[in-house]
Design a protein around this motif. Structure first.
Motif, PDB file in Angstrom:
ATOM      1  N   THR A 125       0.807  -1.223   0.000  1.00 18.65           N
ATOM      2  CA  THR A 125       0.000   0.000   0.000  1.00 18.65           C
ATOM      3  C   THR A 125       0.836   1.267   0.000  1.00 18.65           C
ATOM      4  O   THR A 125       0.315   2.358  -0.241  1.00 18.65           O
ATOM      5  CB  THR A 125      -0.933   0.031   1.222  1.00 18.65           C
ATOM      6  N   LEU A 142      -0.811   9.017  -8.043  1.00 22.90           N
ATOM      7  CA  LEU A 142      -2.130   9.633  -7.947  1.00 22.90           C
ATOM      8  C   LEU A 142      -3.136   8.914  -8.833  1.00 22.90           C
ATOM      9  O   LEU A 142      -4.308   8.769  -8.460  1.00 22.90           O
ATOM     10  CB  LEU A 142      -2.040  11.110  -8.337  1.00 22.90           C
ATOM     11  N   THR A 143      -2.697   8.437  -9.986  1.00 18.31           N
ATOM     12  CA  THR A 143      -3.589   7.666 -10.851  1.00 18.31           C
ATOM     13  C   THR A 143      -4.031   6.376 -10.165  1.00 18.31           C
ATOM     14  O   THR A 143      -5.202   5.993 -10.210  1.00 18.31           O
ATOM     15  CB  THR A 143      -2.888   7.335 -12.177  1.00 18.31           C
ATOM     16  N   LYS A 145      -4.033   5.864  -6.966  1.00 16.80           N
ATOM     17  CA  LYS A 145      -4.587   6.174  -5.642  1.00 16.80           C
ATOM     18  C   LYS A 145      -3.808   5.462  -4.536  1.00 16.80           C
ATOM     19  O   LYS A 145      -4.347   5.100  -3.484  1.00 16.80           O
ATOM     20  CB  LYS A 145      -6.079   5.806  -5.539  1.00 16.80           C
ATOM     21  N   ARG A 147      -0.357   5.138  -1.885  1.00 22.60           N
ATOM     22  CA  ARG A 147       0.510   5.985  -1.064  1.00 22.60           C
ATOM     23  C   ARG A 147       1.967   5.791  -1.477  1.00 22.60           C
ATOM     24  O   ARG A 147       2.401   4.666  -1.762  1.00 22.60           O
ATOM     25  CB  ARG A 147       0.331   5.623   0.417  1.00 22.60           C
ATOM     26  N   GLU A 182      -0.567  16.971  -1.458  1.00 22.48           N
ATOM     27  CA  GLU A 182      -1.274  15.741  -1.830  1.00 22.48           C
ATOM     28  C   GLU A 182      -1.200  14.773  -0.647  1.00 22.48           C
ATOM     29  O   GLU A 182      -0.114  14.380  -0.233  1.00 22.48           O
ATOM     30  CB  GLU A 182      -0.650  15.106  -3.072  1.00 22.48           C
ATOM     31  N   LEU A 184      -1.565  11.620  -0.131  1.00 18.43           N
ATOM     32  CA  LEU A 184      -0.963  10.296  -0.266  1.00 18.43           C
ATOM     33  C   LEU A 184       0.515  10.349  -0.652  1.00 18.43           C
ATOM     34  O   LEU A 184       1.160   9.306  -0.741  1.00 18.43           O
ATOM     35  CB  LEU A 184      -1.730   9.471  -1.317  1.00 18.43           C
ATOM     36  N   ASP A 371      -5.033   1.701   5.683  1.00 14.74           N
ATOM     37  CA  ASP A 371      -4.202   1.074   4.654  1.00 14.74           C
ATOM     38  C   ASP A 371      -4.097  -0.401   5.021  1.00 14.74           C
ATOM     39  O   ASP A 371      -3.418  -0.755   6.000  1.00 14.74           O
ATOM     40  CB  ASP A 371      -2.806   1.701   4.604  1.00 14.74           C
ATOM     41  N   TRP A 405      -6.801  -1.932   0.575  1.00 19.66           N
ATOM     42  CA  TRP A 405      -7.360  -0.589   0.766  1.00 19.66           C
ATOM     43  C   TRP A 405      -6.236   0.391   1.061  1.00 19.66           C
ATOM     44  O   TRP A 405      -5.282   0.064   1.781  1.00 19.66           O
ATOM     45  CB  TRP A 405      -8.311  -0.558   1.957  1.00 19.66           C
ATOM     46  N   ARG A 409     -10.003   3.384   0.737  1.00 21.18           N
ATOM     47  CA  ARG A 409     -10.492   3.133  -0.626  1.00 21.18           C
ATOM     48  C   ARG A 409      -9.974   1.782  -1.103  1.00 21.18           C
ATOM     49  O   ARG A 409      -8.772   1.509  -1.035  1.00 21.18           O
ATOM     50  CB  ARG A 409     -10.016   4.234  -1.562  1.00 21.18           C
ATOM     51  N   LEU A 411      -8.534  -0.622  -3.547  1.00 22.08           N
ATOM     52  CA  LEU A 411      -7.796  -0.569  -4.801  1.00 22.08           C
ATOM     53  C   LEU A 411      -7.657  -1.939  -5.449  1.00 22.08           C
ATOM     54  O   LEU A 411      -7.315  -2.034  -6.628  1.00 22.08           O
ATOM     55  CB  LEU A 411      -6.405   0.032  -4.573  1.00 22.08           C
ATOM     56  N   THR A 419      -8.446   0.758  -9.877  1.00 17.27           N
ATOM     57  CA  THR A 419      -8.020   2.055 -10.417  1.00 17.27           C
ATOM     58  C   THR A 419      -7.113   1.928 -11.626  1.00 17.27           C
ATOM     59  O   THR A 419      -6.815   2.925 -12.279  1.00 17.27           O
ATOM     60  CB  THR A 419      -7.284   2.882  -9.338  1.00 17.27           C
TER      61      THR A 419
END
Length: 438
Positions: A125, A142-143, A145, A147, A182, A184, A371, A405, A409, A411, A419
């Protein structure tokens, strides 16, 4: 009246990492606004929480997401390019020439996406990365999502990315300014290695680290040749040189640290430095076996990394955890060295501590970021299960990771990325393979 929350995850086992060695049976984890609200027995959860989403993991372990403490993610596009070669031959005659031809913003963005997808499917993560074009790495994270800590790479010699050390630092700090805020993303100063960085540049890195409160991420004592060359050029071993330059501090993450004397281990402990252990890469490049047991006994914080897919060739943190435990036992001839719970902590909480993120990630405690990774333990390869913590280290593989996660969120859901598009990433990797070959 029950509290309304975003997500309630019920699992057969929860391994929170803190307290050490604890495995909670039939417990649930409550998440709201990306943070852990509580961990409580599953039977008690309905009376306390009303969740918008409920997830039942009846055959899984739920644990903190894995933290890859050292990676060059974009080098996934060079996976298998030049295998079975010594480190300096591999670098000088194969990797660096290929990078000179190919590494641009697009290469880094697409190579990093490929790496992040692989890592997510293995329960990672958070990644601590070091490469050129850090802005491309930031956009990839960022794409996805996901960390990440992004290394602001520094070298003395020119590449297509930058012309000299001052240019590397300027461009890196500009990238940090661009993405500052940002939630993350974080940044490190990443001088490549003692053999590629001058005393003057190291001095600038120390000053910036102190002023901006940024960790320093540097390859260190990876090979015997590095030490021989340092003695020839500087008349001291690399760590002694860095000590004299003021780099040894809680801000330092020394990558590899394979060849250390007793005094050097003591220096690392005394100054609160951290070590990123990369067992598979060290073996594949014939660099040696790091003295992990001695480092831990001295009080040095040791996390685990994969290094790049060009030198590993997998970004598989569960495999690295297993290798960490087994190598430590083989090196010391002591079966109790680096037991399973300690190996898991090295890949989670220890990595978080090295990055200065242990207040946020690395263990499952109320208030920390959600996370998480879920690992299924009811397959043929993991039956029977007497001890879930043991299984996580010695039996389970990344193919058993089903859900991931980051900040609450999801992933990865039932092995499917949410994502990123796996088929598109594979197609782009094939296109880059053809460019590398040409």
């Amino acid at each position: 009246m029950p509290q309304t929350i975003d997500t309630l995850i019920s699992a057969r086992w929860i391994v929170p990492i803190e307290p050490a060695g604890v495995c909670l049976k039939q417990h649930s984890l409550a998440i709201d606004k990306g943070r852990i609200v509580a961990i409580l027995p599953t039977a008690e959860a309905p009376a306390s929480y009303l969740a918008r989403e409920r997830v039942d993991l009846g055959s899984h372990v739920l644990m903190p997401g894995l933290i890859n403490l050292h990676s060059h993610a974009a080098m996934s596009l060079l996976r298998g390019l030049a295998d079975d070669l010594p480190l300096m031959d591999w670098l000088n005659h194969h990797i660096w020439p290929a990078e000179s031809r190919l590494v641009r913003d697009e290469f880094v963005y697409e190579g990093t996406l490929l790496a992040l997808a692989e890592m997510l499917r293995g329960g990672v993560t958070c990644v601590n990365d070091m490469y050129f074009y850090p802005g491309a790495t930031a956009r990839a994270l960022l794409t996805a999502k996901m960390r990440g800590m992004i290394g602001l790479t520094v070298l003395e010699f020119p590449t297509h990315y930058a012309s000299d050390a001052a240019d590397y630092l300027h461009k890196g700090l500009s990238t940090r300014d661009e993405f500052n805020g940002e939630p993350l993303l974080g940044f490190t100063l990443a001088p490549h290695a003692p053999y590629t960085i001058s005393d003057q540049t190291f001095g600038k890195v120390v000053t910036l680290s102190e002023e901006l409160e940024l960790p320093i991420h540097v390859h260190l004592h990876e090979s015997q040749q590095e030490i021989i060359d340092s003695l020839k050029d500087y008349h001291v071993r690399p760590l002694a040189r860095l000590k004299a330059l003021g780099l040894l501090s809680p801000n330092l993450i020394g990558v590899h640290c394979v060849h250390l004397t007793t005094d050097e281990i003591h220096w690392l402990a005394q100054h609160g430095c951290h070590v990123a252990h990369n067992p598979t890469s060290n073996m594949k490049l014939a660099s040696g076996i790091a003295p992990v047991s001695a480092l831990l006994e001295a009080g040095v914080n040791v996390g685990i990394g994969t290094d790049s897919a060009a030198s590993n060739n997998r970004l598989d943190m569960l495999a690295e955890i297993r290798m960490t435990a087994l190598l430590a036992k083989a090196a010391t001839l002591q079966a109790q060295t680096v037991p399973a719970h300690q190996a898991l902590a090295m890949a989670t909480l220890h990595g978080a501590k090295a990055l200065g993120l242990d207040h946020l990630i690395g263990s499952l405690l109320p208030g920390k970021a959600a996370d998480l990774c879920a690992i299924r333990l009811d397959d043929l390869e993991t039956a029977p299960c007497f001890d879930p913590i043991s299984h996580l280290v010695y039996a389970a593989g990344r193919e058993h990771v089903t859900d991931v996660w980051v900040a609450g969120r999801r992933l990865l859901q039932n092995r499917e990325l949410t994502t990123l598009n796996a088929a598109q990433l594979v197609a782009r990797a094939r296109a880059w393979r053809d460019k590398v070959r040409s």
